[in-house]
Design an enzyme around this catalytic site. Structure first.
Site, PDB file in Angstrom:
ATOM      1  N   LYS A 113       0.832  -1.210   0.000  1.00  0.00           N
ATOM      2  CA  LYS A 113       0.000   0.000   0.000  1.00  0.00           C
ATOM      3  C   LYS A 113       0.864   1.256   0.000  1.00  0.00           C
ATOM      4  O   LYS A 113       0.486   2.271  -0.562  1.00  0.00           O
ATOM      5  CB  LYS A 113      -0.981  -0.014   1.174  1.00  0.00           C
ATOM      6  CG  LYS A 113      -2.062  -1.073   1.002  1.00  0.00           C
ATOM      7  CD  LYS A 113      -3.328  -0.778   1.773  1.00  0.00           C
ATOM      8  CE  LYS A 113      -4.416  -1.766   1.351  1.00  0.00           C
ATOM      9  NZ  LYS A 113      -5.676  -1.590   2.048  1.00  0.00           N
ATOM     10  N   LYS A 195      -3.607  -9.603  -6.661  1.00  0.00           N
ATOM     11  CA  LYS A 195      -4.840  -9.909  -5.936  1.00  0.00           C
ATOM     12  C   LYS A 195      -5.996  -9.018  -6.415  1.00  0.00           C
ATOM     13  O   LYS A 195      -5.781  -7.843  -6.702  1.00  0.00           O
ATOM     14  CB  LYS A 195      -4.564  -9.650  -4.442  1.00  0.00           C
ATOM     15  CG  LYS A 195      -5.730  -9.841  -3.516  1.00  0.00           C
ATOM     16  CD  LYS A 195      -5.347  -9.471  -2.086  1.00  0.00           C
ATOM     17  CE  LYS A 195      -5.730  -8.061  -1.737  1.00  0.00           C
ATOM     18  NZ  LYS A 195      -6.909  -7.891  -0.904  1.00  0.00           N
ATOM     19  N   LYS A 198     -10.717  -4.261  -3.984  1.00  0.00           N
ATOM     20  CA  LYS A 198     -11.814  -3.322  -4.255  1.00  0.00           C
ATOM     21  C   LYS A 198     -11.324  -1.905  -4.468  1.00  0.00           C
ATOM     22  O   LYS A 198     -12.038  -1.075  -5.003  1.00  0.00           O
ATOM     23  CB  LYS A 198     -12.897  -3.397  -3.178  1.00  0.00           C
ATOM     24  CG  LYS A 198     -12.463  -3.040  -1.770  1.00  0.00           C
ATOM     25  CD  LYS A 198     -13.671  -3.019  -0.856  1.00  0.00           C
ATOM     26  CE  LYS A 198     -13.527  -3.916   0.357  1.00  0.00           C
ATOM     27  NZ  LYS A 198     -12.409  -3.625   1.250  1.00  0.00           N
TER      28      LYS A 198
HETATM   29  P1  ATP Z   1      -8.645  -2.758  -0.175  1.00  0.00           P
HETATM   30  O1  ATP Z   1      -8.468  -2.813  -1.672  1.00  0.00           O
HETATM   31  O2  ATP Z   1      -9.339  -1.528   0.308  1.00  0.00           O
HETATM   32  O3  ATP Z   1      -7.384  -3.085   0.582  1.00  0.00           O
HETATM   33  P2  ATP Z   1      -9.624  -5.443  -0.201  1.00  0.00           P
HETATM   34  O4  ATP Z   1     -10.481  -5.714  -1.383  1.00  0.00           O
HETATM   35  O5  ATP Z   1      -8.220  -5.960  -0.265  1.00  0.00           O
HETATM   36  O6  ATP Z   1      -9.648  -3.912   0.161  1.00  0.00           O
HETATM   37  P3  ATP Z   1     -10.276  -5.966   2.586  1.00  0.00           P
HETATM   38  O7  ATP Z   1     -11.354  -5.153   3.170  1.00  0.00           O
HETATM   39  O8  ATP Z   1      -8.847  -5.615   2.899  1.00  0.00           O
HETATM   40  O9  ATP Z   1     -10.413  -6.050   1.003  1.00  0.00           O
HETATM   41  O10 ATP Z   1     -10.517  -7.475   2.939  1.00  0.00           O
HETATM   42  C1  ATP Z   1     -11.692  -8.015   3.488  1.00  0.00           C
HETATM   43  C2  ATP Z   1     -11.565  -9.511   3.511  1.00  0.00           C
HETATM   44  O11 ATP Z   1     -11.581 -10.011   2.178  1.00  0.00           O
HETATM   45  C3  ATP Z   1     -10.256 -10.022   4.129  1.00  0.00           C
HETATM   46  O12 ATP Z   1     -10.538 -11.186   4.845  1.00  0.00           O
HETATM   47  C4  ATP Z   1      -9.404 -10.329   2.961  1.00  0.00           C
HETATM   48  O13 ATP Z   1      -8.443 -11.316   3.221  1.00  0.00           O
HETATM   49  C5  ATP Z   1     -10.443 -10.836   1.962  1.00  0.00           C
HETATM   50  N1  ATP Z   1      -9.990 -10.620   0.596  1.00  0.00           N
HETATM   51  C6  ATP Z   1      -9.628  -9.431   0.064  1.00  0.00           C
HETATM   52  N2  ATP Z   1      -9.288  -9.598  -1.230  1.00  0.00           N
HETATM   53  C7  ATP Z   1      -9.415 -10.923  -1.492  1.00  0.00           C
HETATM   54  C8  ATP Z   1      -9.185 -11.714  -2.664  1.00  0.00           C
HETATM   55  N3  ATP Z   1      -8.771 -11.162  -3.779  1.00  0.00           N
HETATM   56  N4  ATP Z   1      -9.444 -13.033  -2.589  1.00  0.00           N
HETATM   57  C9  ATP Z   1      -9.881 -13.595  -1.445  1.00  0.00           C
HETATM   58  N5  ATP Z   1     -10.097 -12.901  -0.310  1.00  0.00           N
HETATM   59  C10 ATP Z   1      -9.868 -11.585  -0.319  1.00  0.00           C
END
Ligand code: ATP
Ligand code: LTN
Length: 330
Positions: A113, A195, A198
């Protein structure tokens, strides 16, 4: 009684990755009779990177409605907003003071990040893991369903719990991560070595649970794959098609090897069309439930009662921690 706890940041609409990595395991675990769920909206975590005020407010409420739309059972689960239970900040600070800068700087998510930030990097981005540890340790959680990317944060949570227990006597339960084999790391649709996230700048990289159905179908159909045309699971050499196989398998509960057999004589186009329809069907169901919950005045009542329940438990834990550390007068 097992306590299962998880949180998601309201940093955008939740993606298929968030659903498959964090929500689906939660829904599976709630089938167990002897389980209690604590589910929260990690808004304090979301502000570690810049957020628009109005968008944040909207995302918080929509995430609450989405949890319910995904099937969270309110007979088993308490849902609340992290910032409404101040004990998270209180324990977060104590955890911060028991963390070492060196171990925080080694966190992969911090390094990733930090690289993405164009402007100043907030101190909160570095001190995010002790806050996450506080989220979990406040409630003596047994199991924490998360995606693969959070494994490292769960490890530091376990270390912090043990460090505190050794220093001040037994106080926290040491939690276990709950990471499914299939779906814990869904990849970006435009760069399958990254990965799905969002907050990705390119919306074609992810599908959110609230995407327009036709747009979601197009995203699947235009997902980056390779040129050899074989529908085979091979993460190293064929990350794009492997990612689509994972999504297909996780949404249908058909094993990847069965899918390989089913599609052995098909081309990518046929496979992607089938998957696009499966995703469309899944999103349609979620969205119709979401539309109900987001307009339901009960949503606020659910969040109030979740907040009160969480506060009741967490505030007692905070008193205990403060007493052990020697803070205040008690
Ligand atoms: P940001 O982009 O704002 O960091 P994010 O999409 O990575 O958000 P988080 O809110 O950080 O999502 O994660 C919420 C949950 O979803 C966590 O348990 C995280 O491990 C899971 N998660 C996030 N991205 C993935 C992915 N690509 N595949 C599976 N699980 C995920
Ligand atoms: N850091 C998590 C969100 C989160 C979380 C938690 C998950 C914050 N606190 C406690 C499980 C338990 C993330 O997904 N980025």
């Amino acid at each position: 009684m097992k306590r299962v706890l998880t949180g998601i940041q309201p940093s955008g609409h939740i993606t298929l990755g968030n659903y498959l990595g964090a929500i689906r395991p939660l829904i599976q675990l709630q089938q167990d009779d002897d389980v209690e769920l604590l589910v929260f909206i990690a808004d304090l975590h979301a502000i570690t990177v810049p957020q628009d005020r109005q968008a944040l407010k909207k995302n918080i409420k929509e995430l609450a409605a989405l949890y319910l739309a995904c099937g969270l059972d309110l007979n088993k689960a308490h849902m609340f907003i992290q910032s409404e239970v101040p004990c998270h900040n209180q324990l977060g600070w104590v955890m911060e003071c028991n963390s070492y800068i060196g171990e925080l700087e080694r966190m992969t998510q911090f390094k990733d990040k930090k690289q993405k930030q164009t402007e100043g990097i907030s101190a909160g981005l570095l001190t995010y893991p002790p806050l996450m540890a506080a989220d979990i340790l406040l409630y003596d959680a047994d199991l924490v369903p998360v995606g693969e990317d959070q494994k490292q944060h769960l490890e530091i949570t376990r270390n912090l719990a043990e460090r505190f227990n050794n220093k001040y006597s037994e106080t926290f339960k040491v939690p276990e991560p709950y990471i499914l084999k299939n779906g814990a790391r869904i990849m970006s649709l435009v760069d399958p070595t990254k990965k799905m996230s969002k907050s990705d700048a390119n919306p074609k990289a992810y599908i959110t649970l609230l995407d327009d159905i036709n747009i979601a179908k197009k995203k699947i159909k235009s997902a980056v794959t390779d040129s050899d045309g074989n529908i085979k699971y091979d993460v190293i050499n064929k990350p794009g098609i492997s990612n689509l196989l994972t999504i297909y398998s996780a949404l249908t509960n058909i094993s990847i090897s069965e899918l390989e057999t089913k599609y052995q004589d098909s081309n990518y186009q046929t496979f992607k069309e089938d998957l696009a329809n499966i995703v469309a069907c899944f999103l349609t169901k979620i969205q119709s439930k979401f539309n109900y919950y987001i307009n339901d005045s009960e949503l606020d009542l659910v969040l109030n009662s979740g907040r009160d329940y969480a506060y009741h438990y967490a505030s007692r834990k905070i008193q205990k921690v403060y007493r052990k550390v020697g803070l205040g007068r008690n």
